[in-house]
Structure formats: C-alpha cells, structure tokens
Design an enzyme around this catalytic site. Sequence first.
Site, PDB file in Angstrom:
ATOM      1  CD  GLU A 226      -2.661  -1.291   2.520  1.00 47.51           C
ATOM      2  OE1 GLU A 226      -2.272  -0.612   3.494  1.00 47.51           O
ATOM      3  OE2 GLU A 226      -3.614  -2.069   2.577  1.00 47.51           O
ATOM      4  CD  GLU A 354      -3.653  -6.485   2.447  1.00 41.07           C
ATOM      5  OE1 GLU A 354      -4.378  -5.800   3.207  1.00 41.07           O
ATOM      6  OE2 GLU A 354      -2.414  -6.430   2.432  1.00 41.07           O
TER       7      GLU A 354
END
Length: 622
Positions: A226, A354
């Site tokens: 991320e 995810e």
Amino acid sequence: MKRVLTKALALVSLVLPLIFSGCESTKKASSSGGEAGSLLSQEVFPSKHVAIPDTSSKIVTEAQPMNESLTAQDFTVQMGLGINLGNTMEAVRAPSDGISKPVSYYEKLWGQPETTEAIIKGYKAAGFDTIRIPVAWMNGTDFENGDYTIKTELLDRVEQIVKWAIDADMTVILNDHWDLSWWGMFGSARNEIRESAWELYEAMWTQIGTRFKNYSYKLIFEGGNEELGDGLNDNRTVADSGTLSNKECYEVANKINQKFVDTIRSLGGNNETRFLLIPGIGTDITKTCDAKFTMPTDKVEGRLFLSVHFYDPSPFCLGGGDLWGTQKDLGNMNGMLEKLLKFYDKGYGIIIGEYGALPQEKEYKSATKLWTENFLDNCALNNYCPVLWDIGEWGFYDKTARKLNNEEFASIIKEYSRNERKDLDRDDIMNDAEDRIADRLASAPKILSDNPLVGRTDVGIGYLMFADKNWAINYSMGDEYNPDSKTKGMKAFDVEINGEGTYTVGFDLTEANKNAYSMAFSAIGIDNGEKLFPGYIITIKEIKIDGTAIEFKDNYYTASDDGDCTRVNLFNEWVKDSEVKKVKSARKSDGDLTKATASPVNRNNIASFKKIEVTFDYGPAK
C-alpha cells in the site's frame, strides 16, 4: 496491511482504508493502528554501494514451464480464491532488533506460529488456490546503514514456503510489504537518500528475482503493497520524509512501478515473461482510477495484473461495526468494484490482494456472510481474483487445526472455490453472479437501525463521529449520518436539533462490554446543519470521559466539507493547522483562524474508556 497483536485485541496487518474528511481536507488512514516495537523516526544513511551477491536458487536450478500463451485475465480464472499468510513473514522488526536474530524470530514477532507445509496444504484443502506471501525483506537487510544485501537465511526461508505452496498446486504472490517504512526514503528531504531509495528498490528485486528466476508462471511478483502513494512520504523511520506533493507521489509511484517491471524483465530466465502484479496508488480503488496513475509499459503483452485492496466500508470491515446490507451499502460495493473495469478493459488482470470483513476478538460480524457473498459474486462477474486477508487465530483460518474456524464462512469459501465450480460454464457462473447481485440489491432495506432520526431533513441531527486509536470502536464516521455504522452493543447519544440551544452527543460502551482506547479520529457532526442553520457556530462547553471533564484547546473552528453537515473536529491529525485558513467554510466567533486547529483534544491524555459525552452550544455567531 500491517498490524500487530496486542494483549486486548488482535489487530489486522496494513491497510485500514478509512477516508475521513477534515474540513475540506481528506486523508486516507493506513490500515495499521500500531506497528512492531518503537517505530520512531530513525537516522537512515545513504547507500554504501555494496556489491549485490548471486542469490540463485540451489533448489530449482532448471527453468520450469511458463505457459506463455496464458494472459493475465485468463490466469485469474485458474487462480480461484486466494488467502494471505498475514502477520507472518511481513512481521517487521523494530529498528532496535537489528538483522542478526534467527529468521524464525521475525516470523513469530506478531504472534503467529512458524509456517509449516501442513498449514499450506490446509489452505488448499479449505478451497484456496492462491496464496499471497507478504514479506518484510528489511528483516534481513541493514538498509539503515546503507547495505542492501538480503541475508541468505531470509531468502532460503521464503523460498521454502513458496515451494511448499507450489508443490500444493497453488499460485503464489510474493511482495515487499510496508517493511519498516523504508519507502519513506523516496520522500526524504535529502537527495542522496532519495537516490539511495532507487538503488535499494532495484537491489531488493534483483536479489528476489534472481533467487526465483527458474520458478514457473505460478509464482507472481508484486512490486509493493500500500506504500506507493502517501506511503512514499512516511516519516516513521525516515525522519525527514514528507517532501512529495500529491502529484509527485503519483509521479514517483508510476516510476517505481516501471522500475519494477524493467528490473524483473532484465534478470533473464523465466523473469522475461513472468506475470507481474502492479500496486495501485495506496491500493485504493478511487485513487488508482485517477488519471494521474498509469500502468507501466512492458515488453511482453498480457502479463500484467493490477493490485488493489477492498475493505469498504472500513468501519464495518476493519472496525467494530456489525451492521451492513442496505441498498446504499450494496450499491456502493457494486459500483466501487465496477470502477476497476477501466483497467480490465485495457487488457490487465485484476487481483484484489486483500479483502475481508474481519472478525473482532474472534467474533464474526452478523453481516459477514452477506458482505462476503456479494463481494465474491462481484469478483466472479468481473473476473477478479480475490485474496482474503488473514492473520491466523484472530482471523479466519486456524493454523493449529489447519482449517477455517467458522463453519458458515468455510461453506462460503467452498461454494465459491475453483474446485467446486470446475465443471460449470464460465458464462453460467457470471450470469448467476449477476442475478444474485441484482436480487440482493432489489430486496435490501434502506436502513437497518431502528432510529427515528434517519432520513429526516426537517431537523438537524447531532452525533459524535468517532474511531478509537485501535480502529476497533467506531460510530458514524463521516459527514453523512449513519447510525448503522457502529460498534456492536454501543449506545449512542444522538440528538434532534431544532435551532439555537445546548446539546449533548456521545456514546456508552457499557452494554457492549468493550472499551475505547483514546482517539484516532473524532468530530461533532450536525447533519442538515448547513442547510437549516447556515452560519451557525458550535461552541464546546464540556467534554467528559467516563464522567470526568477533560481539558481541550479553545482554538477549534466550525466548518463543513459537504455543504450539509456542520462539524467541529475534536481530533483530526490529517488537517494541518497551517491548512485551516484555506478552508472556505471555516469560521469562528471572533473570525480569527490564525491559530485554529483540527485537534483541540490531546489524545495522549486519554486512556481507555466506556463513555464519552460532548456538550456544546449551537447558534449564530456572536
């Protein structure tokens, strides 16, 4: 994601994509509330330009098949459902730990057992055909001191797990995952550190790519997690990071992704045509769909995937929220996932690296089944590969019993698994998914809470937006009043506002048998306030925690992000004091915004509590 286990609560590993408006300033909070050890800003030294060793595998020494006729979009069907080996190989050391400890020390640092072949086989038996292995390569790299060599022991251990998974006929995704915030080097104020970041990135992927160069197409490299975006300004380890503008974050992220592709392709062997997974901006769908983000060029066609994550809405998925499933909830999910077709239509495969409505304290949410099934139907309809975020005992998969820990959830995974659907026609699967999505939306209620204030436009609705420091306790976080979005068992004190007067908002967790821990975000909100009472000011009279008044600064301000909800931030660290004067709607009774702050409450003075009450006056500026 990155999170560690605390004594009271098993938190997840990164990513909490929670967007909070901060008086016309927005910021995406990371999905980690706390990190391993004391992650204070460290001194990071420039590269020593240490020669990179030959890291070739001694296990797989001959090139395995690559299936070069397969495209990324075709491959997603074969990949089926995926699961993350979370809080394990990416359980990152504290700076004080150094890199001299056994690899098993880092692997178990966040409360997970050492991974075994039996655990991997258990994933496969449960219905997962893909495993994502997040890794903190800096556990074996003395990057703080300018040496970018990865310890052989760490490479050996990761290779062992990768081989177990491939031997179990699983596809493997291997990445670099937050990793002690070394990514903040890209945003350093020092040019030599920014240049060193590029050297570190290339050195890291050269060593990883060389180690696995002979592995088959069933091993996918993912260039980051991320971090590509705001994470490039992360100053938790790199003290002087934070120099990049929003535009520059996009520009540097695009260059990093191109460097990733170019580096892997240059290593030869199977890397010349290996499938590669490109992280979106913060792996956030909206930010990634911004025109400033571009996919890298590749000398081979059809071998790139895009990676994004999905924890929406985050108060439900990552926090203590239990309710989900209104028409708006379902419509938001369907619409958000549909945005990714922008990339699918250009020929890229899509991997949701995810996702999940994560259990809280081992307790599944009442809407987990509905959320998960609607999400998986969207993935089936649009040909995305979903990879469940899991952290073992506190997540979905029991590593001791080597099976999913909830029978209802296990049945969902089985139903949507590749093995269960192997004899079904692809068009039939997609049509069935589309029908189920439409049926759920058509039959969904408009509101789940039994709350007479919902939907009213003739009165103001006062409430306390809140998320605690662990992101486990939450209430209606956002400018749109939503009493569905709350921690299970919480009693909220919302109030009807008919005009000038004194009001109290807050909540009580006594019946929930839970405590809130300090604040990650909080604000007084008055839905319909700007329209019904334009120009009114909120004046805080008292803030009480468990019945005791606390101190707060008096230089807060009233504003509105959306032209509807009037608000005063109590703690909003994403709005810098220097930015307040730029907020067009910001106002104070004395008109002086010079020293105005979005964080009048010092959260360091707040421990755990069950009850919070905020009393305020509401009326015209005087």
